[in-house]
Design a protein around this motif. Structure first.
Motif, PDB file in Angstrom:
ATOM      1  N   LYS A 167     -47.345 -14.606  -8.559  1.00  0.00           N
ATOM      2  CA  LYS A 167     -48.081 -13.357  -8.366  1.00  0.00           C
ATOM      3  C   LYS A 167     -49.214 -13.540  -7.369  1.00  0.00           C
ATOM      4  N   ALA A 168     -49.937 -14.667  -7.478  1.00  0.00           N
ATOM      5  CA  ALA A 168     -51.025 -14.940  -6.533  1.00  0.00           C
ATOM      6  C   ALA A 168     -50.483 -15.065  -5.113  1.00  0.00           C
ATOM      7  N   TYR A 169     -49.327 -15.702  -4.994  1.00  0.00           N
ATOM      8  CA  TYR A 169     -48.662 -15.840  -3.694  1.00  0.00           C
ATOM      9  C   TYR A 169     -48.289 -14.468  -3.143  1.00  0.00           C
ATOM     10  N   LEU A 216     -60.433 -32.890  -3.899  1.00  0.00           N
ATOM     11  CA  LEU A 216     -59.021 -32.570  -3.745  1.00  0.00           C
ATOM     12  C   LEU A 216     -58.772 -31.972  -2.370  1.00  0.00           C
ATOM     13  N   GLY A 217     -57.548 -32.150  -1.884  1.00  0.00           N
ATOM     14  CA  GLY A 217     -57.116 -31.465  -0.675  1.00  0.00           C
ATOM     15  C   GLY A 217     -56.050 -30.450  -1.044  1.00  0.00           C
ATOM     16  N   ILE A 218     -56.331 -29.180  -0.792  1.00  0.00           N
ATOM     17  CA  ILE A 218     -55.352 -28.122  -1.066  1.00  0.00           C
ATOM     18  C   ILE A 218     -55.251 -27.256   0.181  1.00  0.00           C
ATOM     19  N   ALA A 219     -54.195 -27.483   0.950  1.00  0.00           N
ATOM     20  CA  ALA A 219     -54.030 -26.772   2.219  1.00  0.00           C
ATOM     21  C   ALA A 219     -52.549 -26.697   2.579  1.00  0.00           C
ATOM     22  N   ALA A 220     -51.742 -26.244   1.631  1.00  0.00           N
ATOM     23  CA  ALA A 220     -50.294 -26.136   1.835  1.00  0.00           C
ATOM     24  C   ALA A 220     -49.710 -27.456   2.316  1.00  0.00           C
ATOM     25  N   TYR A 268     -54.627 -20.386   7.519  1.00  0.00           N
ATOM     26  CA  TYR A 268     -53.200 -20.491   7.230  1.00  0.00           C
ATOM     27  C   TYR A 268     -52.800 -19.509   6.139  1.00  0.00           C
ATOM     28  N   PRO A 269     -52.912 -18.206   6.422  1.00  0.00           N
ATOM     29  CA  PRO A 269     -52.509 -17.218   5.426  1.00  0.00           C
ATOM     30  C   PRO A 269     -50.997 -17.276   5.205  1.00  0.00           C
ATOM     31  N   PRO A 270     -50.553 -17.005   3.993  1.00  0.00           N
ATOM     32  CA  PRO A 270     -51.283 -16.504   2.819  1.00  0.00           C
ATOM     33  C   PRO A 270     -51.843 -17.615   1.927  1.00  0.00           C
ATOM     34  N   TYR A 271     -51.707 -18.876   2.350  1.00  0.00           N
ATOM     35  CA  TYR A 271     -52.158 -19.982   1.494  1.00  0.00           C
ATOM     36  C   TYR A 271     -53.677 -20.090   1.446  1.00  0.00           C
ATOM     37  N   ALA A 299     -59.898 -17.007   0.635  1.00  0.00           N
ATOM     38  CA  ALA A 299     -58.880 -16.285  -0.118  1.00  0.00           C
ATOM     39  C   ALA A 299     -57.529 -16.961   0.115  1.00  0.00           C
ATOM     40  N   GLY A 300     -56.524 -16.525  -0.667  1.00  0.00           N
ATOM     41  CA  GLY A 300     -55.187 -17.077  -0.530  1.00  0.00           C
ATOM     42  C   GLY A 300     -54.710 -17.724  -1.818  1.00  0.00           C
ATOM     43  N   CYS A 301     -53.410 -17.952  -1.927  1.00  0.00           N
ATOM     44  CA  CYS A 301     -52.851 -18.492  -3.169  1.00  0.00           C
ATOM     45  C   CYS A 301     -53.269 -19.932  -3.418  1.00  0.00           C
ATOM     46  N   ASP A 302     -53.544 -20.707  -2.361  1.00  0.00           N
ATOM     47  CA  ASP A 302     -54.055 -22.059  -2.572  1.00  0.00           C
ATOM     48  C   ASP A 302     -55.476 -22.033  -3.127  1.00  0.00           C
ATOM     49  N   ILE A 303     -56.276 -21.085  -2.656  1.00  0.00           N
ATOM     50  CA  ILE A 303     -57.645 -20.948  -3.165  1.00  0.00           C
ATOM     51  C   ILE A 303     -57.603 -20.512  -4.630  1.00  0.00           C
TER      52      ILE A 303
END
Length: 266
Positions: A252-254, A97-101, A44-47, A57-61
């Motif tokens: 910025k990461a986003y 934790l769950g981090i996936a947008a 699920y880029p860019p997350y 990779a991605g802003c969530d990572i």
């Protein structure tokens, strides 16, 4: 009598140890383990996605790494089917934790806790090149198949906002984009940055439709998923979110992830 007293003392000590163990916080357990486990779904880029070298990779990572750094532990990412993550977090020991947008919804909040919001996103309809002005209204989509990733709020959005369309679900957006390219479905709905990333990577075969959901239909905010009853961990995550959203580093990461996914073709 002495034996009875001894047995009572042993029982009390055992109960005390059990109480202390059960009282150990999620943050304490994470620090003791020396690692923070985060489940995501890396398509699920860019997350969240895999870069050209197969690394997460991605802003969530990036956000996950900031949380791990705040806790002073190593980040461990587990790639998991999206519709399994909330269940895993709910049934776990509180340290995952769950981090996936994840979009914060009342239904999800009944079974898990959410952090504060770290990002909001518009929802776009991606269609085959040349169809941007074909599917501009709900009436134009009536009777058509519209795709979304299984178990997402986009599926719910299609069912509620496009009741005359047919929901078409797959486990990931890559296969959904192929269905659109092949003309099997009218389009798919995704977060704006994700939709734009797939359009950018499509080599001119996809485009964003001139279609808009209302703010009431699609006002989605992203948050971290945490097992209920772990306020100490919620507090740490919220402190990190407050910092990175205030100082601009998450933005910025986003932006960097959006640029990278366009370049790598993810």
């Amino acid at each position: 009598m002495k034996k009875l007293v001894a047995l009572v003392l042993v029982a009390m000590m055992a109960l005390s140890c059990l109480t202390m163990a059960s009282a150990e916080s999620a943050v304490d357990m994470i620090k003791a383990a020396g690692q923070l486990v985060v489940e995501t779904e890396a398509t699920y880029p860019p997350y969240e996605y895999l870069d050209d070298n197969g690394n997460f990779a991605g802003c969530d990572i990036w956000l996950a790494q900031q949380i791990a750094d705040e806790l002073g532990v190593t980040l461990v990412i587990q790639d998991t089917a999206f519709d399994s993550i909330i269940t895993d977090v709910k049934n776990g020991d509180g340290t995952v934790l769950g981090i996936a947008a994840f979009t914060k919804t009342p239904e999800r909040a009944e079974v898990i806790d959410f952090s504060d919001l770290y990002e909001t996103s518009a929802q776009l309809l991606v269609v085959k090149k040349g169809d941007a002005d074909v599917y501009t209204t709900k009436e134009a989509l009536a009777g058509k198949k519209v795709g979304a990733q299984m178990g997402t709020v986009q599926s719910q959005l299609i069912e509620k906002a496009l009741p005359d369309s047919e929901l078409f679900e797959l486990e990931a957006y890559g296969p959904l984009s192929l269905e659109v390219k092949n003309g099997n479905i009218a389009g798919f709905v995704a977060d704006a940055a994700v939709a734009e990333a797939y359009v950018s990577a499509s080599e001119g075969t996809l485009e964003v439709a001139n279609f808009e959901f209302t703010a009431e239909e699609a006002s989605f905010g992203k948050a971290v998923v945490i097992k209920q009853g772990n306020q100490d961990l919620v507090d740490v995550v919220n402190a990190v979110i407050a910092k990175v959203t205030t100082d601009g580093s998450y933005q910025k990461a986003y932006d960097d992830a959006v640029a990278a996914t366009g370049e790598t073709g993810d």
